[in-house]
Scaffold this active site. Structure first.
Site, PDB file in Angstrom:
ATOM      1  N   ASN A 106      31.460  39.629  33.181  1.00 41.87           N
ATOM      2  CA  ASN A 106      32.086  39.587  34.501  1.00 41.87           C
ATOM      3  C   ASN A 106      32.786  40.919  34.761  1.00 41.87           C
ATOM      4  OD1 ASN A 106      32.935  38.593  36.955  1.00 41.87           O
ATOM      5  ND2 ASN A 106      34.094  36.881  36.128  1.00 41.87           N
ATOM      6  N   HIS A 120      29.176  35.665  44.168  1.00 42.01           N
ATOM      7  CA  HIS A 120      29.653  36.624  43.181  1.00 42.01           C
ATOM      8  C   HIS A 120      28.443  37.186  42.438  1.00 42.01           C
ATOM      9  CE1 HIS A 120      32.564  38.553  40.677  1.00 42.01           C
ATOM     10  NE2 HIS A 120      32.297  37.847  39.586  1.00 42.01           N
ATOM     11  N   CYS A 175      31.852  43.324  43.513  1.00 45.99           N
ATOM     12  CA  CYS A 175      31.179  42.739  42.349  1.00 45.99           C
ATOM     13  C   CYS A 175      29.706  43.107  42.329  1.00 45.99           C
ATOM     14  CB  CYS A 175      31.351  41.230  42.350  1.00 45.99           C
ATOM     15  SG  CYS A 175      30.811  40.444  43.878  1.00 45.99           S
TER      16      CYS A 175
END
Length: 341
Positions: A309, A289, A152
């Site tokens: 995202n 994240h 991520c």
């Protein structure tokens, strides 16, 4: 020592799983049509365990699984056992293409204590718009899917570089995330990393990121590939990283002036997000994240950040999530980075 401790935990999770299934299967005679489906779900979980012999990864999987189980069982009665069964296994589906390991060990690299942003007086400032989104200017790439790779941090950083390049050159290029995953030596590839470490590496080495078509995403850490200097590539000229907690209005100015922002968040509770504005429910209290803020909206009663995202376009609102502004929800203002090309 850690190995023994980890496997003991996994053994306890196995015991918990066994008794959980016994409890859930108690409802099956009442709902014979769900029996085959539930048994197939159990098989999926067992397959997951067999395919992932990393005990730490399995433990993180079951931590969320158990939280989902306890939440659903506590809120429905036996007459709603179909809902119970659906709730128990819902997390399995959410985790199929979601970065389990990224949530677990995102900050495996040394966390960075960023300096607080200090505003420098610059005469009369222009008023901020009520609504702003870099997507409207066609400088945001499509939502990607990191699958089971804990990269991520790389998706967030590369997304910021793509946008910075598009803002400057008026050309949106899809750059290689895999290149950053493989080559950023101060991170851990698909096992986790830091946005600030990645930007520091890019700034120090002046590595040129090639197009994604030349260095495609593999969803696993590989050997670093090198390219001729004459090949097309985008390198960064610098970056800025600050702690904006308590200063989200200045963070808005940074977004409007410099481009999309790579940020870290507590996303443990984000797996089953379907829509709306996240205002609470950030349970772990620490960053795990990395995402990309592309805009904000203050036209309604609850102002929110517009966040891209990396869990695919089917997650959330076409791959995006809305996070309430002004309260540092999910730690969204703690580690904020902008990049320059």
């Amino acid at each position: 020592m850690f190995w023994k401790f980890s496997h003991k935990i996994c053994f306890m999770e196995w015991l918990w799983l066994f008794f959980s299934f016994r409890k859930s299967l108690h409802f099956l005679p009442t709902f014979p049509t769900q029996s085959i489906s539930v048994l197939s779900e159990i098989l999926e979980i067992l397959t997951f365990i067999l395919e992932h012999n990393d005990c730490f990864k399995i433990l993180e999987f079951f931590m969320d699984f158990r939280m989902r189980y306890n939440l659903v069982v506590a809120t429905v009665d036996q007459s709603s056992s179909k809902i119970v069964l659906r709730g128990i296994f819902f997390v399995v589906h959410r985790f199929k293409d979601v970065c389990v390991l990224c949530l677990a060990i995102y900050l495996r690299s040394m966390p960075h204590k960023l300096p607080r942003y200090i505003k420098v007086p610059n005469g009369k400032e222009k008023p901020l718009p009520k609504k702003f989104d870099w997507r409207d200017k066609k400088v945001i790439a499509e939502v990607r899917n990191q699958q089971t790779c804990g990269g991520c941090w790389a998706f967030s950083v590369v997304g910021g570089i793509e946008s910075a390049y598009a803002i400057k050159r008026n050309t949106l290029e899809e750059l290689s995330v895999q290149q950053v995953i493989d080559c950023s030596y101060n991170n851990y590839g698909c096992s986790g990393g830091s946005t600030v470490s990645a930007l520091s590496w890019l700034n120090q080495t002046k590595v040129k990121l090639v197009r994604d078509s030349e260095y495609t995403f593999k969803a696993q850490t590989g050997l670093c590939h090198y390219f001729d200097r004459s090949d097309f590539g985008v390198s960064i000229t610098g970056f800025a990283a600050y702690d904006f907690s308590g200063q989200e209005e200045e963070m808005m100015r940074m977004l409007v002036s410099w481009g999309p922002l790579a940020v870290t968040v507590d996303a443990v509770s984000w797996q089953d997000y379907l829509g709306g504005i996240i205002q609470y429910h950030c349970s772990s209290g620490r960053a795990n994240h990395a995402v990309l803020i592309t805009g904000f909206d203050r036209t309604g009663s609850i102002p929110y950040w517009i966040v891209q995202n990396s869990w695919g376009p089917t997650w959330g609102i076409d791959g995006y999530v809305r996070v309430k502004m002004g309260s540092n929800v999910c730690g969204i203002a703690d580690t904020v980075s902008a990049v320059f090309v």
